[in-house]
Design an enzyme around this catalytic site. Sequence first.
Site, short mmCIF file in Angstrom:
data_model
loop_
_atom_site.label_atom_id
_atom_site.label_comp_id
_atom_site.label_asym_id
_atom_site.label_seq_id
_atom_site.Cartn_x
_atom_site.Cartn_y
_atom_site.Cartn_z
N ARG A 114 0.84 -1.20 0.00
CA ARG A 114 0.00 0.00 0.00
C ARG A 114 0.87 1.25 0.00
O ARG A 114 2.02 1.21 0.46
CB ARG A 114 -0.94 0.01 1.19
CG ARG A 114 -0.28 -0.02 2.58
CD ARG A 114 0.20 1.32 3.09
NE ARG A 114 0.51 1.29 4.51
CZ ARG A 114 1.33 2.14 5.09
NH1 ARG A 114 1.97 3.06 4.40
NH2 ARG A 114 1.56 2.07 6.40
N GLU A 213 -6.22 7.16 8.16
CA GLU A 213 -5.07 7.91 8.68
C GLU A 213 -4.53 8.90 7.64
O GLU A 213 -4.06 9.99 7.98
CB GLU A 213 -3.98 6.93 9.11
CG GLU A 213 -2.76 7.61 9.67
CD GLU A 213 -1.73 6.60 10.18
OE1 GLU A 213 -2.10 5.57 10.76
OE2 GLU A 213 -0.53 6.88 10.00
N ARG A 217 -5.32 5.56 1.01
CA ARG A 217 -4.40 4.44 1.15
C ARG A 217 -4.70 3.60 -0.08
O ARG A 217 -5.81 3.05 -0.19
CB ARG A 217 -4.65 3.65 2.44
CG ARG A 217 -4.10 4.35 3.69
CD ARG A 217 -2.57 4.32 3.71
NE ARG A 217 -1.99 5.06 4.81
CZ ARG A 217 -1.67 4.54 5.99
NH1 ARG A 217 -1.91 3.29 6.26
NH2 ARG A 217 -1.10 5.29 6.91
N CYS A 259 1.49 10.68 9.54
CA CYS A 259 2.46 10.12 10.49
C CYS A 259 3.85 10.15 9.87
O CYS A 259 4.02 9.74 8.71
CB CYS A 259 2.08 8.69 10.84
SG CYS A 259 3.27 7.87 11.93
N THR A 261 6.26 8.25 10.09
CA THR A 261 6.80 6.95 9.67
C THR A 261 6.45 6.64 8.22
O THR A 261 7.05 5.76 7.61
CB THR A 261 6.23 5.78 10.52
OG1 THR A 261 4.81 5.73 10.34
CG2 THR A 261 6.56 5.94 11.99
N ARG A 268 4.16 0.52 2.37
CA ARG A 268 4.37 -0.64 3.24
C ARG A 268 4.05 -1.87 2.42
O ARG A 268 2.92 -2.07 1.97
CB ARG A 268 3.49 -0.58 4.49
CG ARG A 268 3.93 -1.62 5.54
CD ARG A 268 3.20 -1.45 6.87
NE ARG A 268 1.91 -2.10 6.88
CZ ARG A 268 1.68 -3.38 7.24
NH1 ARG A 268 2.70 -4.14 7.60
NH2 ARG A 268 0.47 -3.87 7.22
N ARG A 297 4.52 -7.65 12.48
CA ARG A 297 3.22 -7.27 13.05
C ARG A 297 2.35 -8.52 13.18
O ARG A 297 2.65 -9.54 12.57
CB ARG A 297 2.47 -6.27 12.14
CG ARG A 297 3.11 -4.92 12.02
CD ARG A 297 2.24 -3.94 11.21
NE ARG A 297 2.90 -2.65 11.08
CZ ARG A 297 2.35 -1.56 10.55
NH1 ARG A 297 1.12 -1.60 10.07
NH2 ARG A 297 3.01 -0.43 10.48
N GLU A 302 -1.83 -3.36 12.53
CA GLU A 302 -0.90 -2.82 13.51
C GLU A 302 -1.45 -3.01 14.93
O GLU A 302 -2.67 -2.91 15.14
CB GLU A 302 -0.75 -1.33 13.23
CG GLU A 302 0.46 -0.75 13.83
CD GLU A 302 0.62 0.70 13.42
OE1 GLU A 302 -0.34 1.31 12.93
OE2 GLU A 302 1.74 1.19 13.59
P1 ADP Z 1 -1.31 -0.36 6.99
O1 ADP Z 1 -0.92 -1.37 6.02
O2 ADP Z 1 -2.18 0.66 6.40
O3 ADP Z 1 -0.12 0.17 7.69
P2 ADP Z 1 -2.33 -2.24 9.06
O4 ADP Z 1 -1.06 -2.81 9.53
O5 ADP Z 1 -3.28 -1.79 10.11
O6 ADP Z 1 -2.21 -0.96 8.15
O7 ADP Z 1 -3.02 -3.32 8.13
C1 ADP Z 1 -4.22 -3.03 7.49
C2 ADP Z 1 -4.97 -4.27 7.07
O8 ADP Z 1 -4.26 -4.93 6.04
C3 ADP Z 1 -5.15 -5.29 8.18
O9 ADP Z 1 -6.42 -5.86 8.08
C4 ADP Z 1 -4.10 -6.33 7.86
O10 ADP Z 1 -4.45 -7.61 8.33
C5 ADP Z 1 -4.12 -6.30 6.36
N1 ADP Z 1 -2.88 -6.80 5.75
C6 ADP Z 1 -1.64 -6.28 5.88
N2 ADP Z 1 -0.75 -7.01 5.18
C7 ADP Z 1 -1.44 -8.03 4.60
C8 ADP Z 1 -1.08 -9.11 3.76
N3 ADP Z 1 0.17 -9.29 3.34
N4 ADP Z 1 -2.07 -9.95 3.37
C9 ADP Z 1 -3.34 -9.76 3.77
N5 ADP Z 1 -3.74 -8.75 4.55
C10 ADP Z 1 -2.81 -7.89 4.96
N1 ARG Z 2 1.06 6.72 16.56
C1 ARG Z 2 1.29 5.32 16.73
C2 ARG Z 2 2.51 5.12 17.60
O1 ARG Z 2 3.26 6.04 17.78
C3 ARG Z 2 1.49 4.60 15.39
C4 ARG Z 2 2.75 4.95 14.67
C5 ARG Z 2 3.05 4.25 13.38
N2 ARG Z 2 1.90 3.70 12.75
C6 ARG Z 2 1.03 4.34 12.01
N3 ARG Z 2 -0.04 3.71 11.65
N4 ARG Z 2 1.24 5.56 11.61
O2 ARG Z 2 2.71 4.02 18.11
#
Ligand code: ADP
Ligand code: ARG
Length: 344
Positions: A114, A213, A217, A259, A261, A268, A297, A302
């Site tokens: 993403r 966020e 996305r 954010c 990060t 990501r 993760r 997250e």
């Molecule tokens: P972001 O990718 O936006 O940082 P999250 O870590 O919260 O956010 O993940 C968002 C969603 O994407 C969650 O439901 C997570 O399970 C799903 N997800 C992340 N990576 C994968 C993957 N490789 N395969 C399937 N689902 C995924």
């Molecule tokens: N604000 C949260 C922390 O400091 C998340 C930071 C990184 N993740 C994110 N989704 N931006 O732990």
Amino acid sequence: MNHTFPSFPKDCHSLLCRYLTPEIFDALKDKKTSNGYTLHQAINSGVQNPDSSIGVYAGDAESYTLFAPLFDPIIEAYHGFCRSDTHHSHFNPDDLKAPNPDTSGDYIVSTRIRVGRNIADVPLGPAISKEQRNAVESQVSQALESLEGALRGTYYPLQGMSSADKAQLVSDHFLFKAGDRFLEAAGLNRDWPEGRGIFHNEDKTFLVWINEEDQLRIISMQSGGDIKAVFTRLFHAVSAIEKSVTFSHSKHLGYITSCPTNLGTAMRASVHIKLPKLGQNKERFEAIAKAHHVQIRGIHGEHSESEGGIYDISNRRRLGVSEVQCVQDMYDGVVALIAAEQSL
Ligand code: ADP
Ligand code: ARG
């Protein structure tokens, strides 16, 4: 504006608590960006949530310059990217060397990449008004609904979506969860669920979250470990959206995100991967992850836990590295983790 230096518990490890000194606090506490975003707003998430890893959010691109004495060291600690560095993009699928690391299908369940994007000249989520957020939703959903071919799809606003549909989309890993306490304290959940929603094509291999966020996305995902196919689809999707939407971008920081990060590529790249044995050997698991710049993760996003020995492995760095390098980091980490799992 709260003029008192915040207190952090002794066991606080956030980058906010590491870098917010009384001197920096005093120098910045009365400043406001042209959108009215203050230091108090920028740090509130980390103050309310001392278990944050970072703890700050920007309200607009200007936050990164106005509050630079706080943001710069945080950006440097997270990405290893200094004030004098410049970010360079390289988003060409032909240059990615990532043949499927698991053709047997024994380890990789799914792959997802993403990027975050925000509209140029509009405040970021923490400082946006309800009207501006709704305008972003209509502009972006219209742009998405004009896409054709494999990217063709439908926009589903969160408001009016049944609880059962929402729960199903969340548990299938397609949709964001509601009520994140870090986003809440950053002001990112104001007026929920109005203005938020999800666009996806029929196969749910191309999806866009609106006004979570970040304002967008943009997501490409599918089962299995064909990382290049996922990266290629994302590249085509981002290029198609860019034809009608201008994103917030700076020469120094790349794509601007709420954010720190996510700055730079805002990318990501992750796999959901079965590593049950390594999961029992946390020290070795974490050492391999660290050496390859990947993050571990849980599988429900997250701050979630692993389930059934399946983990979410993704690139950690996003700024000062190109899009190709982000995916390469994830790929190299995954190859090393599979080798370690096999050796156990
Ligand atoms: P972001 O990718 O936006 O940082 P999250 O870590 O919260 O956010 O993940 C968002 C969603 O994407 C969650 O439901 C997570 O399970 C799903 N997800 C992340 N990576 C994968 C993957 N490789 N395969 C399937 N689902 C995924
Ligand atoms: N604000 C949260 C922390 O400091 C998340 C930071 C990184 N993740 C994110 N989704 N931006 O732990």
